[in-house]
Structures are given as C-alpha cells and as structure tokens.
Design an enzyme around this catalytic site. Sequence first.
Site, PDB file in Angstrom:
ATOM      1  N   HIS A  45     105.916 -10.422  74.174  1.00  0.00           N
ATOM      2  CA  HIS A  45     105.560 -10.052  75.545  1.00  0.00           C
ATOM      3  C   HIS A  45     106.316  -9.072  76.132  1.00  0.00           C
ATOM      4  CE1 HIS A  45     103.774 -14.381  76.027  1.00  0.00           C
ATOM      5  NE2 HIS A  45     103.241 -13.801  75.118  1.00  0.00           N
ATOM      6  N   GLU A  47     108.600  -8.800  78.385  1.00  0.00           N
ATOM      7  CA  GLU A  47     109.963  -8.885  78.653  1.00  0.00           C
ATOM      8  C   GLU A  47     111.123  -8.939  77.166  1.00  0.00           C
ATOM      9  OE1 GLU A  47     108.231 -11.977  81.537  1.00  0.00           O
ATOM     10  OE2 GLU A  47     107.807 -11.043  79.430  1.00  0.00           O
ATOM     11  N   ARG A 182      84.126  -1.084  80.197  1.00  0.00           N
ATOM     12  CA  ARG A 182      83.845  -1.625  78.810  1.00  0.00           C
ATOM     13  C   ARG A 182      85.303  -2.316  78.275  1.00  0.00           C
ATOM     14  NH1 ARG A 182      79.061   0.736  75.602  1.00  0.00           N
ATOM     15  NH2 ARG A 182      77.409   0.723  77.277  1.00  0.00           N
ATOM     16  N   LEU A 290      67.656 -10.088  84.012  1.00  0.00           N
ATOM     17  CA  LEU A 290      69.074 -10.877  84.145  1.00  0.00           C
ATOM     18  C   LEU A 290      69.998 -10.717  85.137  1.00  0.00           C
ATOM     19  CD1 LEU A 290      70.774 -12.926  82.474  1.00  0.00           C
ATOM     20  CD2 LEU A 290      71.515 -10.758  80.974  1.00  0.00           C
TER      21      LEU A 290
END
Length: 353
Positions: A45, A47, A182, A290
Amino acid sequence: MRHALALAEQAIGLTDPNPRVGCVIVAPDGRLLGAGHTQPAGQAHAEVMALRDAAARGTDVRGATAYVTLEPCSHHGRTPPCCDALIAAGLGRVVAAVGDPNPQVAGQGMARLAAAGIATEMGLLAEESRELNIGFFSRMQRARPFVRMKVAASLDGRTALDNGVSQWITGPAARADGHAWRKRAGAVLTGIGTVREDDPRLDVRLVETARQPLRVVIDSRLEIDAAAKILAPPGEVLLYAAVDRAARPDLHNEIVTLPNASGKVDLLPVLEDLGRRGINELHVEAGHKLNGSLLREGLVDELLVYLAPKLIGDGRGMAALGPFTTLADAIDDWQFVDCTPVGTDLRLRARKI
C-alpha cells in the site's frame, strides 16, 4: 497532501479493487523523506511504499509527518495493516485526507495510531480524495459500483443515424479522453444491441494502462456471436443473461443468469453482483435502449457526455425514455459538475443529485 493526491492519481488503472492512495512523508523542517502510491492488489500500500522510498533514500522518518489520502488500514487483508507499519517506523504525526469507508477500518486505523501516541488529523482535502475513490466509497457504502454512463452525441443529441451508423460523431481527442475514463473503471458494460451493430472491443487502447477492465455484456437471450470482437482476448468477459447458459454451449465465457419478471436481465442484481466481484467504477457504453433502462431504474450516478459541433437531424437519441406528456415527467434530478472543451468537442458531466 496535494503531492500525495497526485501520486494517488498514478494508481488509476492499477490498484482495483483497492482504493487509489498516495502517501508523502515529510520531516519537521519540511524536507521530503519518502513518497509512494498503492500498488496492484496483494502488493504494498501507499504508506509502505513511502516508507520503502525513505529507506532507499537513507532518511530517518522518526518523528516525521505522513500525509496520506485515505485513512491507513487497520486490518490484515492480503497485506499487513499500514497503521502498524507507521507505528513501527516511529512516525510522529499522520494526516489523512478522509476516513476509510471499509467497515473493517472505519476509524480504527486513526484510533490505533492515536493509541500508540502518534498525533492524528483528518479532513485535509477530503473531497478531492473521496472524488478520486468515488467508486470505492460506492462499493463500501452501497455494495455496488459507481455507474458512469458515457455518451457521444451530436449537438442535437443524436448518438447515431437512423441506420445505426455512429462512427465517428466525436473527434480523436474526445475518443482518447473516453478511453481515459474507461481506464478508471473496473468494468465496461454494454448491451447486445451495441455488440451486434458496432462489434466493439471496448478495451483501453488510446491511453496507457496496466490492466484491462472487465468487459460486461447484457444479453438477455444469449444471442451474441461467438466471433464477436468483445469476446476475444486479452481481458475477461462476463455475460449476464435471462436464460440458462445451456442454450449456448459454444460460449466459453462466464455467464450469470439474472432474469426479471419480464424475461430480461434484472439490472440492479447485475450491479450488486459486480460489487461483490470488487468492481468500484462501472463505465457504461451502450445503446439508447439499455441506457434508457438504466436511467429509468435510477441506476446511473453520472452522465459523461461528449457533444460534437454538428447537427445530424433524425437519428437515435441518447436514451429511450418516455414519451413524456409534460415536462414535469422529465428525469431532472441531475446537476452539472464539469464542462470542458476536449479537442473540437465539449465534455459535459452531470451527476445525480
């Protein structure tokens, strides 16, 4: 914190399903000691990356301040808790932009830091950080992705000619910008109508990306051509249908059957299923039918509309809605959040109020 946010932006298209997080460690005299952003799921991560960067620079972080765009995690998932790494490193202060909406954290990270004697502060550039991770917040708080519907249209609101031709209404700059959106998404969704008429790949090609989003097709009767470009590798494809997959033994992709009472795909359960799969942002590039269904059911969070400076006249609209008999029937719970020229076109973003 702005430096940390800039680092977090570099994690777009890299960290899903984890949030995009940046961390900057600063000495009491203002010197930069280390910086980093979250890596792909299962890796370090932000940190830990910042602590590793500080170690590589040979700097001492004891008593320093860490600026992190999201509350340090306090649970052991695929990686150990980040708050423990900060405590072990001897940080003197931790400033987080916003709390982690994950119920496994939700304030516990900052609480553990404070209990270890580290000064804590939260709220600096909170809105900017939340916006960067709007899909992660949606999935944690609503158990479904943030849905962004992209539309490319003429100035008179047409997305295609009457014969279905739509390439290209907007210019190359707008198309590249669309690929950048995207890239943000964990999945790109379309319908069988678009697959039939345009045979798109719906992958990210016009901007660099570390991974391809999942491609999702709503195909109630499983009518997709096995040779459709969207089914071709690389990248994964998921089909949602209203009939059993036994109807199409030639398809080797994953098929989820979610019928509604009308014999079509039930769209809310689709979003809930994608949420369970770790999809934070869902990018919709579909046809007017849609689009209309998603809007009528109130499932769209943001409209991303590119308007080209051309008039088409008769043609297909952005969404099959109505017909309404009065303006009071209009779906009007939207507000504009962005209006930006992109090449020769105009990008509009409207968000659900």
